[in-house]
Design an enzyme around this catalytic site. Structure first.
Site, mmCIF file in Angstrom:
data_model
loop_
_atom_site.group_PDB
_atom_site.id
_atom_site.type_symbol
_atom_site.label_atom_id
_atom_site.label_comp_id
_atom_site.label_asym_id
_atom_site.label_seq_id
_atom_site.Cartn_x
_atom_site.Cartn_y
_atom_site.Cartn_z
ATOM 1 N N TYR A 232 -28.871 9.685 -74.524
ATOM 2 C CA TYR A 232 -29.727 8.844 -73.675
ATOM 3 C C TYR A 232 -29.282 7.399 -73.865
ATOM 4 C CZ TYR A 232 -34.298 7.204 -71.767
ATOM 5 O OH TYR A 232 -35.303 6.620 -71.045
ATOM 6 N N LYS B 95 -27.752 10.655 -70.103
ATOM 7 C CA LYS B 95 -28.804 10.132 -69.231
ATOM 8 C C LYS B 95 -28.584 8.632 -69.231
ATOM 9 C CE LYS B 95 -33.863 9.786 -68.980
ATOM 10 N NZ LYS B 95 -34.011 8.316 -68.856
ATOM 11 N N THR C 171 -29.462 5.258 -68.293
ATOM 12 C CA THR C 171 -30.441 4.280 -67.827
ATOM 13 C C THR C 171 -29.838 2.901 -68.043
ATOM 14 O OG1 THR C 171 -32.248 5.797 -68.318
ATOM 15 C CG2 THR C 171 -32.837 3.496 -67.979
ATOM 16 N N ASP D 199 -34.503 4.611 -61.378
ATOM 17 C CA ASP D 199 -34.850 5.187 -60.069
ATOM 18 C C ASP D 199 -34.445 4.257 -58.928
ATOM 19 O OD1 ASP D 199 -36.089 6.511 -62.102
ATOM 20 O OD2 ASP D 199 -38.063 6.581 -61.175
ATOM 21 N N GLU D 200 -34.596 2.946 -59.185
ATOM 22 C CA GLU D 200 -34.315 1.954 -58.143
ATOM 23 C C GLU D 200 -32.816 1.868 -57.834
ATOM 24 O OE1 GLU D 200 -35.758 1.719 -61.036
ATOM 25 O OE2 GLU D 200 -35.621 -0.243 -61.991
ATOM 26 N N SER E 90 -39.124 8.589 -72.516
ATOM 27 C CA SER E 90 -39.854 7.303 -72.493
ATOM 28 C C SER E 90 -41.114 7.399 -71.639
ATOM 29 C CB SER E 90 -38.981 6.198 -71.897
ATOM 30 O OG SER E 90 -37.677 6.256 -72.391
ATOM 31 N N THR E 91 -40.972 8.011 -70.465
ATOM 32 C CA THR E 91 -42.075 8.090 -69.506
ATOM 33 C C THR E 91 -43.272 8.857 -70.053
ATOM 34 O OG1 THR E 91 -40.403 8.077 -67.773
ATOM 35 C CG2 THR E 91 -42.596 8.808 -67.124
ATOM 36 N N SER F 228 -39.141 8.280 -63.873
ATOM 37 C CA SER F 228 -40.597 8.200 -63.976
ATOM 38 C C SER F 228 -41.260 8.358 -62.621
ATOM 39 C CB SER F 228 -41.038 6.824 -64.499
ATOM 40 O OG SER F 228 -40.194 6.309 -65.464
HETATM 41 O O1 MN9 Z 1 -35.229 6.866 -67.387
HETATM 42 C C1 MN9 Z 1 -37.016 5.674 -66.476
HETATM 43 N N1 MN9 Z 1 -36.828 4.775 -67.524
HETATM 44 C C2 MN9 Z 1 -37.742 4.664 -68.443
HETATM 45 C C3 MN9 Z 1 -35.992 6.730 -66.546
HETATM 46 O O2 MN9 Z 1 -38.741 5.296 -68.453
HETATM 47 C C4 MN9 Z 1 -37.467 3.718 -69.515
HETATM 48 C C5 MN9 Z 1 -36.950 5.053 -65.094
HETATM 49 O O3 MN9 Z 1 -37.493 6.017 -64.247
HETATM 50 C C6 MN9 Z 1 -37.698 3.741 -64.959
HETATM 51 O O4 MN9 Z 1 -39.015 3.882 -65.412
HETATM 52 C C7 MN9 Z 1 -37.751 3.260 -63.519
HETATM 53 C C8 MN9 Z 1 -38.366 1.871 -63.385
HETATM 54 O O5 MN9 Z 1 -37.468 0.892 -63.859
HETATM 55 O O6 MN9 Z 1 -36.491 3.266 -62.969
#
Ligand code: MN9
Length: 290
Positions: free
Chosen positions: A135, A163, A165, A189-190, A47-48, A206
């Site tokens: 994912y 993965k 998310t 990440d948060e 995605s990033t 990201s």
């Molecule tokens: O998977 C990222 N998700 C997307 C990893 O890119 C959709 C995360 O790194 C988020 O961008 C990040 C911010 O919410 O945690």
């Protein structure tokens, strides 16, 4: 812990030059910058990376560049997700040919495919021969896979892990309980520290592109049992992520990369560039929390 797949994996951003073409030299510089920090691997064309704004030819060339620059010094996971199964299989075959260590994919999206169809898609990918990371990212409007769906995949050893998310840490724990050697990467990440607490083997993200050292420090502190230090570092990362969420994560990550000397250009349209005021506020928050 899996030897190859664990720890901190930046989900690489895609650098573009002024004309909007992929800037492969800047990509190499970004990889080097992160290897020097000691990251364990890279997640490529996810995605990033603005994957769905790239052509499949560009996705292939980006992966070739990453594999060449990394040259075995860290793990490479190639995201090959597409709406179409044959396109994804083509990308997975290419990933295998150029030396990626694993492939990963979002479930095929947009048409609301049935689980039977999604299953066919993933088993076709598994047939290519590289380990597969599913994912899990329903917030982007993708298919909602349940714990039972995931365990159906994880019962087959060709599926190495997920993965994840998602903030469903109960699911993360259940998947680890079902198959302890499955590799689960935390995706938000948060919530990296929360993911580790639930059993994640590492994280893919990201914001790792420009602050991988924070996630390396969180993981080190967590594994050493120093939860207070891990939480303090997560808090600093989260102050920055909260600012990014306000202005747009991917364009914002590029602003912060430029700020620290990695010029990756702008995002592809229809992503907008930040206003000067947004950039100033974001950089200020970053500087307060480095
Ligand atoms: O998977 C990222 N998700 C997307 C990893 O890119 C959709 C995360 O790194 C988020 O961008 C990040 C911010 O919410 O945690």
């Amino acid at each position: 812990m899996n030897e190859t797949f664990h720890g901190v994996f930046p989900a690489l951003l895609t650098p573009f030059d002024k004309a909007g073409t992929v800037n492969y030299d800047a990509l190499r510089a970004l990889i080097r910058f992160n290897l020097d920090k000691g990251v364990n691997g890279f997640y490529v064309c996810g995605s990033t990376s603005e994957a769905f704004l790239l052509t499949n030819e560009e996705r292939k060339k980006i992966l070739e560049t990453v594999c060449d620059e990394v040259a075995g010094s860290a793990a490479v996971i190639a995201h090959v997700g597409c709406i179409g199964q044959d396109m994804a299989v083509d990308l997975a075959r290419h990933a295998k040919a150029v030396g990626a260590d694993a492939v990963s994919s979002v479930p095929p999206f947009y048409y609301g495919f049935s689980f039977a169809e999604i299953r066919d898609y993933y088993f076709a990918l598994a047939g290519v021969g590289l380990p597969v990371f599913i994912y899990n990212f329903t917030a982007a409007g993708g298919a909602k896979l349940t714990t039972d769906h995931f365990t159906e995949f994880l019962a087959d050893p060709r599926f190495i892990g997920v993965k994840h998310t998602s903030s469903d840490f109960f699911m993360l724990e259940r998947l680890k309980a079902f198959r302890p050697d499955a590799v689960i990467f935390n995706g938000y990440d948060e919530m990296f520290l929360s993911g580790l607490a639930a059993g994640a083997d590492g994280g893919i993200g990201s914001t790792y592109n420009f602050m991988a050292e924070k996630y390396l420090a969180i993981e080190r502190a967590f594994r050493a049992g120093d939860i207070e230090a891990a939480r303090a570092e997560q808090n600093r990362a989260n102050n920055i992520i909260a600012a990014l969420l306000k202005c747009g994560v991917i364009p914002g990550c590029k602003v912060l990369c430029r700020h620290i000397g990695q010029d990756l250009g702008e995002c592809r349209r229809p992503f907008r560039r930040l206003t000067e005021e947004q950039e100033r506020a974001l950089i200020e928050t970053y500087e307060e929390n480095v």
